[in-house]
Scaffold this active site. Structure first.
Site, mmCIF file in Angstrom:
data_model
loop_
_atom_site.group_PDB
_atom_site.id
_atom_site.type_symbol
_atom_site.label_atom_id
_atom_site.label_comp_id
_atom_site.label_asym_id
_atom_site.label_seq_id
_atom_site.Cartn_x
_atom_site.Cartn_y
_atom_site.Cartn_z
ATOM 1 C CD GLU A 12 38.987 42.814 44.369
ATOM 2 O OE1 GLU A 12 38.962 41.587 44.591
ATOM 3 O OE2 GLU A 12 40.003 43.510 44.524
ATOM 4 C CD GLU A 69 43.423 38.688 45.293
ATOM 5 O OE1 GLU A 69 43.874 39.565 44.550
ATOM 6 O OE2 GLU A 69 42.427 38.859 46.026
#
Length: 277
Positions: free
Chosen positions: A150, A249
């Site tokens: 990520e 998130e």
């Protein structure tokens, strides 16, 4: 056209509830089919697996351990001198993933060492990262698991994080050349670093294994005030054939359940995917 599947990121949602078991129950009650959590390691794996089952959920993503928080570590995979610690953490993450039935592990790259010049250490960090990723890909393949990389924005959230653009991750994935390593797309970070979301999503979606969402700049719910048009982005993901999970998130701007109006609106329009899809 298949509707998107959403997972509750329990490191962020339901902050009013103590502990993962309570948050898992709340996520199940709110209608989620899946959950993800950054670091599940405070709970014994068997107890956590039981809590996931009792909540009627499946766990779809965890992170490798962050390292030593007192030293400011946020992942170890690209940090010189921390190779042994990364591999120990990977083994712990695999143990939890197997117990939880979780198919994906975010392999956290880590930060440029404090006081170091990014340009001066980038080559060494990439060499360490490639070595660790090849090792991780082999370990994960034995358990039929996927590793994710990520990029995290370095403008606001984490100025020293090693990975900060999808272009950088894609180049690294190409060098490693392992099919069970993929890109993790957090739209919040991508917008802050580069924008051009339509072009970037279309370009990189073929190597994306997981998506996460939050509004920019406040990192709140997708329908909170900000610069991103999530109905358009959700439609784009559907049109491009994305079938993985979309992780929520974000930082709730109030009560987590009340803040899920955007998700109920999405379900009302598109319906929910069949259970177990």
């Amino acid at each position: 056209m298949a509707s998107l599947r959403f997972s509750a990121n329990l490191s962020w949602l339901f902050p009013e509830l103590p502990g993962l078991p309570a948050r898992l129950r709340a996520a199940g009650s709110a209608g989620f089919e899946a959950a993800e959590v950054a670091w599940p390691y405070a709970e014994p794996p068997e107890e956590l697996a039981r809590a996931v089952r009792e909540a009627g959920l499946r766990m779809v993503l965890i992170n490798t351990p962050s390292g030593d928080p007192e030293k400011g570590e946020m992942g170890l995979a690209a940090v010189p001198g921390r190779q042994d610690a990364f591999r120990e953490g990977l083994e712990q993450a695999v143990l939890y993933a197997k117990a939880l039935g979780c198919p994906r592990i975010h392999l956290m790259a880590g930060r440029v060492p404090q006081g170091a010049d990014r340009a001066a250490v980038e080559g060494e960090m990439e060499t360490v990262f490639l070595e660790n990723l090849r090792h991780a890909a082999g370990v994960l393949a034995q358990e039929n698991l996927v590793g994710l990389l990520e990029p995290i924005n370095t403008r606001i959230t984490d100025p020293r994080y090693f990975l900060d653009t999808p272009q950088q991750v894609a180049a690294i994935l190409q060098k490693v050349g392992r099919p069970n390593l993929q890109l993790q797309m957090d739209i919040f970070h991508w917008q802050i670093m580069d924008g051009n979301l339509t072009g970037n999503i279309r370009e990189f979606l073929p190597i994306v294994g997981h998506v996460q969402v939050a509004q920019v700049p406040g990192r709140g719910e997708p329908d909170s005030a900000g610069e991103l048009n999530f109905p358009y982005l959700f439609q784009l993901l559907q049109d491009e054939g994305y079938t993985g999970f979309v992780g929520c998130e974000y930082q709730p701007q109030g009560d987590t359940v009340e803040g899920l109006r955007w998700l109920r609106t999405y379900w009302d329009r598109w319906g929910r995917p069949p259970a177990g899809q």
